[in-house]
Design an enzyme around this catalytic site. Structure first.
Site, PDB file in Angstrom:
ATOM      1  N   LYS A 162       7.494  -2.380  -1.364  1.00 36.47           N
ATOM      2  CA  LYS A 162       8.739  -2.129  -2.087  1.00 36.47           C
ATOM      3  C   LYS A 162       9.801  -3.176  -1.738  1.00 36.47           C
ATOM      4  O   LYS A 162       9.919  -3.586  -0.573  1.00 36.47           O
ATOM      5  CB  LYS A 162       9.273  -0.725  -1.763  1.00 36.47           C
ATOM      6  CG  LYS A 162       8.221   0.354  -1.958  1.00 36.47           C
ATOM      7  CD  LYS A 162       8.717   1.756  -1.670  1.00 36.47           C
ATOM      8  CE  LYS A 162       7.548   2.724  -1.570  1.00 36.47           C
ATOM      9  NZ  LYS A 162       6.921   2.711  -0.241  1.00 36.47           N
ATOM     10  N   ASP A 185       0.527   3.093   1.228  1.00 36.61           N
ATOM     11  CA  ASP A 185       1.877   2.889   0.689  1.00 36.61           C
ATOM     12  C   ASP A 185       2.778   2.315   1.778  1.00 36.61           C
ATOM     13  O   ASP A 185       2.983   2.948   2.823  1.00 36.61           O
ATOM     14  CB  ASP A 185       2.440   4.228   0.201  1.00 36.61           C
ATOM     15  CG  ASP A 185       3.824   4.050  -0.398  1.00 36.61           C
ATOM     16  OD1 ASP A 185       3.903   3.722  -1.605  1.00 36.61           O
ATOM     17  OD2 ASP A 185       4.820   4.227   0.330  1.00 36.61           O
TER      18      ASP A 185
END
Length: 315
Positions: free
Chosen positions: A80, A46
């Protein structure tokens, strides 16, 4: 190799439920951490533009691809979109920057990191004279439509959001051509997110739990703040299973049906965090841990004056 459970998104894509978080992992440490994680068996990393370490993550991925340890399709990579790139014309350049930094042709998952849009074309944290974040007038729905185009172009396989409240998520759902696959939020026993989790489940949105260990290394932690690692109830559950408190916390997310992304740069802890696949928490354990809920949010961004600040709502 240990068999990590996999969850399937509403678009048919699948994702390993245990991943390595890279928030606060310093450049210089994160390359080794990612290499260690892949060697240990992690297949989900992530990332985010704002973590300012994606080039180093990319270096680790390149080495592991080159060595033949993993192929691109074996590994799930999330990044992101940062708040200063919400304007629709900036979304594609932003994902392309992350792809370049990570050395990839596509992302498995791309999230809108926070619902607050900030003033573009300058600092990543634009501040006014009073040290408050400077908002941008961009509508989150327009940002979402630009995210959908990334899927159309094959730059990302799945899209989602992070840190959205229910009203914000509802606005996306009402206007979406492509539904969010994921909502990534802070989840741990002091903030178990039961209502948001049930809402997402009803809408077919998978929840990813960040800061599952209570983010003890968060920069703004104060002496005397509650510490999940020292919680006597959690210690009791851990002792019963012959496991550590962090292992119980990771299992707490998995056994509720969430993806979980504990962060570490320490090889032993990265391995320990992965060693959670040989036990399960009982319904009684889950109920007992749920009783620790105290709305103990640790990651709030602090910009409460921003019109899109998400945490004024209960959930």
């Amino acid at each position: 190799m240990a068999n990590v459970p996999v969850i399937t998104f509403n678009n048919g894509q699948s994702c390993p439920m245990l991943g390595l978080g890279t928030w606060k992992s310093k450049p210089g440490e994160v390359t080794q951490a990612v290499k260690d994680a892949i060697d240990i068996g992690y297949r989900h990393i992530d990332c985010a533009h704002i973590y300012l370490n994606e080039p180093e993550v990319g270096q680790a991925l390149a080495e592991k691809f080159q060595q033949g340890v993993v192929k691109r399709e074996d590994i799930f990579i999330t990044s992101k979109l940062w708040c200063t790139f919400h304007r629709p014309d900036l979304v594609e350049p932003a994902v392309k920057t992350s792809l370049k930094n990570l050395g990839l042709d596509y992302l498995d998952l791309y999230l809108i990191h926070w619902p607050q849009a900030y003033k573009e074309d300058g600092d990543l944290f634009p501040k006014d004279a009073e040290d408050k974040a400077i908002p941008s007038p961009v509508d989150i729905v327009d940002t979402w439509k630009a995210m959908e185009e990334l899927v159309d172009k094959g730059l990302v396989k799945s899209i989602g959001v992070s840190n959205f409240n229910r009203k914000q998520l509802e606005r996306i759902l009402q206007n979406a051509r492509i539904k969010p696959a994921v909502q990534q939020i802070e989840v741990h026993p002091y903030l178990n997110q039961h209502k948001m989790f049930e809402y997402c489940k009803a809408e077919g949105i998978v929840v990813t739990a960040y800061s599952p260990l209570g983010s003890p290394d968060r920069p703004w932690a104060k002496p005397g703040d509650p510490n999940l690692m020292e919680d006597l109830r959690l210690k009791g559950v851990a002792n019963r299973h012959g496991k550590t408190v962090p292992q119980v916390l990771i299992r707490y997310a998995i056994d509720r049906g969430m993806i979980v992304i504990p962060k570490s740069v320490n090889k032993d802890r990265i391995a320990q965090n992965f060693d959670v696949l040989d036990f399960q928490l009982s319904p009684e354990d889950l109920q007992s841990i749920a009783e620790l809920e105290c709305n103990g949010r640790l990651c709030s961004m602090g910009d409460t004056h921003h019109p899109e600040y998400p945490f004024h709502e209960e959930y």
